[in-house]
Design an enzyme around this catalytic site. Structure first.
Site, PDB file in Angstrom:
ATOM      1  N   ILE A  51       0.844  -1.192   0.000  1.00 45.22           N
ATOM      2  CA  ILE A  51       0.000   0.000   0.000  1.00 45.22           C
ATOM      3  C   ILE A  51       0.880   1.241   0.000  1.00 45.22           C
ATOM      4  O   ILE A  51       1.830   1.337   0.772  1.00 45.22           O
ATOM      5  CB  ILE A  51      -0.907   0.026   1.255  1.00 45.22           C
ATOM      6  N   CYS A  52       0.543   2.147  -0.874  1.00 43.34           N
ATOM      7  CA  CYS A  52       1.262   3.426  -0.907  1.00 43.34           C
ATOM      8  C   CYS A  52       0.407   4.464  -0.207  1.00 43.34           C
ATOM      9  O   CYS A  52      -0.450   5.086  -0.809  1.00 43.34           O
ATOM     10  CB  CYS A  52       1.524   3.810  -2.365  1.00 43.34           C
ATOM     11  N   LEU A  53       0.610   4.595   1.072  1.00 48.65           N
ATOM     12  CA  LEU A  53      -0.200   5.537   1.850  1.00 48.65           C
ATOM     13  C   LEU A  53       0.757   6.257   2.791  1.00 48.65           C
ATOM     14  O   LEU A  53       1.540   5.623   3.490  1.00 48.65           O
ATOM     15  CB  LEU A  53      -1.278   4.781   2.642  1.00 48.65           C
TER      16      LEU A  53
END
Lengths: 552, 152
Positions: free
Chosen positions: B90-92
């Site tokens: 996840i790119c958060l």
């Protein structure tokens, strides 16, 4: 930080009579039961109901360490405070737990140790590299107000950190500085070298010296000194490094539009302040150096358009003839081929022009026929030796019917080539007629484009730096070859003929070189086209199978 | 010690009460937890599906962010989202070092991811998903994402 407990203990000991007087009060008010005289429980001290002495001690403590502490205290109304980092609330505090802190306006409160851990993580050197933006500022994650720290300052630590930061900031500029200085010095050295080669030692020294005068007057400051230096020497400081750049540019077509004006800036500008009756900078017959140099780009443009008008079409035709498509019997058809071939020819011509130097020819030869490379080398050398002082286009003027004068070296070259190259050298040639032409052609173009992208730049630059030397050398040849009265300065000192100056001879021979080079190229193309029609594959008869050129 | 103490507190709270669409699946130790999340509204991309999240905690949690990835099994796909790679990474920003702060917790991360899915309208993977999935050998926490899209 560990500084807190030891400092607080003496204060508490000082107030111990008061404390011992209210043990039950304190116990009643607290949820956890520490005895009032437990020496090292700071939490007790902070959260105990106010007595005069405790208040006093606390006031002192907060003054020293945490001005925000009173705010923290006000939030503990009915709920126990909960540390936003470890999620413990104050009911779980024991003697190892650190102070409560409320460093920002919002409701977040935390243990000091938790906060310090978190801050240490944010400030850790390797994360600082990545963070970049929040340099040194710790923000509350909820209200984004700054969390302030008091930290002991140490001169050594601070200065090391500062110098680390400065060094990091300087890395790129320093690299650029060194690269720039190196480039500048190299360019300047080349420029000087070129001036020496073209003008000869004496004139070059005159040119460089009268512009290099160190400002004799002692100036008031370094900046003034620098300014003076720049004002007096800008022509050298900018002009010299510009020479190689302009020379390289002049071999491409990029600079055609502004090139004619540059020499005016460099040399004609010097006439105003520098020339003390210097013959280099006066308009007269024979023309001065500045005038000649300034006029060169125009000469070049005229020559280029002449070449494009009269010789480029021939060159294209000859190039096309040696392509595999144009077989021996249908060269007329090849001439008359449609737009498709024209486009290719233009492409080729462009590629050739970009490659410029004699080295560029190798690419064509290697692709088309290895033997012809040697043909060309032999022919080119012979041309250089025999025809040097002659009119450049002479070799081309010879009609196709006339037997080539340079034939003997050409023929000598052929067997050598065949032997030297052995199997791989001979391999491509027999393929040429048999193979269907269509699949082969794209490959040629592709190869050439690949090649020229990197090779042409190198060739251009290399050629540029060889060129002045060649021109100077040829100038010397001119001096020896031409009649004495043309090339010797009269005793009176004033030149009467154009070729009496070294620079003039250099420039003339430079022009000659360009002409000669183009002549060689054109001759090669023509000869290649000729030879192409006369190739034969020999039947295996003797000891060695090799192709022989039947042109003689 | 530090981490497990805080995690035990979080766990107590998670077992007690959870926002709708978030469920605790497995928390046997203080190293790795599994959570399930569902998108509660009518978003057609995610309707009727449950996604499984794996939280991996380091010793210095909550100072350090937990590693959070979606895991795939037969009943739990990886949600389609322009910031979620097909291997579950996840790119958060709040899961990255820069965006993380101890004020977040397992529940808040789940809620953030849930709303990240809810608000999404693009049924697609991040650009370069294929090569990233094929070549990435880094752990999620070591990847330097560039956060350019603040609309998540």
């Amino acid at each position: 930080m560990a500084s807190l407990p030891p400092q607080q203990q003496p204060q508490r000991r000082a107030s111990s009579p008061a404390e011992s007087a209210r043990p039950e009060q304190s116990n009643a008010a607290r949820t956890n039961s520490f005895s009032a005289d437990s020496v090292d429980s700071q939490t007790l001290l902070l959260n105990s109901p106010p007595t005069e002495s405790v208040k006093l001690a606390e006031a002192e403590a907060t003054q020293q360490h945490a001005p925000a502490q009173t705010a923290a205290q006000s939030t503990e109304d009915n709920e126990p405070r909960r540390c936003w980092i470890c999620f413990n609330d104050e009911t779980e505090d024991d003697e190892t737990t650190s102070e409560w802190r409320s460093p920002c306006p919002c409701v977040l409160v935390a243990h000091e140790q938790c906060l310090l851990d978190w801050i240490a993580d944010m400030e850790a050197p390797d994360s600082r590299l990545r963070l970049g933006t929040t340099k040194g500022k710790i923000l509350c994650p909820q209200c984004k107000s700054e969390i302030k720290l008091v930290r002991p300052s140490n001169v050594v630590v601070d200065s090391v950190r500062l110098s680390e930061a400065v060094l990091k900031m300087m890395q790129l500029p320093v690299i650029f500085f060194f690269a720039g200085t190196a480039t500048y010095t190299t360019l300047r050295w080349f420029g000087k070298d070129i001036v020496y080669k073209i003008f000869g030692v004496q004139d070059a020294q005159t040119i460089l010296r009268h512009r290099c005068v160190p400002s004799g007057l002692p100036s008031s400051s370094i900046t003034m000194h620098l300014l003076n230096h720049v004002r007096k020497n800008w022509q050298i400081d900018f002009g010299l490094p510009a020479i190689p750049i302009i020379l390289v540019l002049s071999r491409t077509r990029i600079a055609d539009s502004f090139l004619p004006f540059l020499p005016l800036v460099f040399l004609a500008g010097g006439g105003a302040d520098g020339a003390q009756g210097d013959s280099l900078l006066q308009f007269s017959w024979p023309p001065s150096a500045a005038f000649t140099v300034a006029i060169l780009p125009y000469v070049r443009s005229i020559y280029n358009s002449y070449y494009d008008r009269f010789w480029a079409p021939h060159e294209r035709r000859w190039l096309k003839e040696v392509q595999p498509r144009a077989g021996t019997e249908d060269d007329i058809e090849a001439d008359a081929q449609g737009a498709e071939d024209d486009a290719e020819a233009i492409l080729n011509a462009i590629a050739e022009e970009d490659e410029g130097g004699e080295d560029g020819e190798d690419i064509v030869e290697v692709e088309v026929d290895v033997d012809l490379l040697f043909n060309w080398n032999g022919g080119g050398l012979a041309d250089n030796n025999n025809n040097a002082p002659e009119n450049p286009p002479a070799p081309i003027a010879r009609g196709p019917a006339a037997p080539p004068i340079d034939a003997p070296p050409v023929d000598d070259g052929v067997p050598v080539a065949a032997e030297a190259n052995g199997g791989d050298g001979a391999a491509p040639a027999p393929n040429v007629p048999q193979q269907p032409a269509q699949p082969r052609r794209p490959r040629i173009r592709h190869d050439r484009n690949n090649f020229s992208a990197s090779a042409s730049i190198v060739n251009t630059i290399l050629g540029t730096f060889i060129f002045p030397g060649l021109a100077g050398a040829l100038g010397e040849v001119l001096r020896v070859a031409l009649p004495k009265s043309w090339v010797t300065l009269p005793a009176s000192g004033k030149p009467t003929g154009f070729l009496q100056n070294i620079w003039a001879r250099s420039i003339v021979s430079g022009c000659l070189l360009v002409g000669l080079k183009d002549a060689c190229v054109l001759y090669t193309r023509w000869k290649m086209a000729q030879n192409h029609h006369q190739r034969k594959v020999l039947d295996y008869g003797g000891s060695k199978g090799k192709r022989k050129n039947k042109s003689t | 010690m530090f981490a497990s103490k805080r995690l035990s507190k979080e766990l107590t709270k998670l077992q007690d009460k959870l926002p709708p669409g978030i469920a605790l699946v497995k928390a046997d130790d203080f190293r790795e937890w599994l959570m399930d999340i569902q998108v509660m509204d009518e978003n057609p991309i995610y309707q009727g599906q449950t996604y499984r999240l794996k939280f991996t905690f380091s010793q210095s949690y909550p100072i350090e962010a937990p590693e959070v990835v979606f895991v795939r099994d037969e009943s739990h796909p990886i949600p389609m989202h322009p910031h979620i790679y097909s291997n579950g990474i996840i790119c958060l920003d709040l899961l990255d070092r820069q965006g993380w702060s101890p004020v977040h917790n397992v529940e808040s991360v789940c809620v953030s991811l849930q709303s990240m899915l809810t608000s999404n309208t693009k049924n697609e993977r991040p650009p370069g998903d294929d090569s990233f999935v094929r070549h990435n050998t880094q752990r999620p926490r070591d990847i330097n994402f560039v956060f350019h899209d603040n609309a998540v």
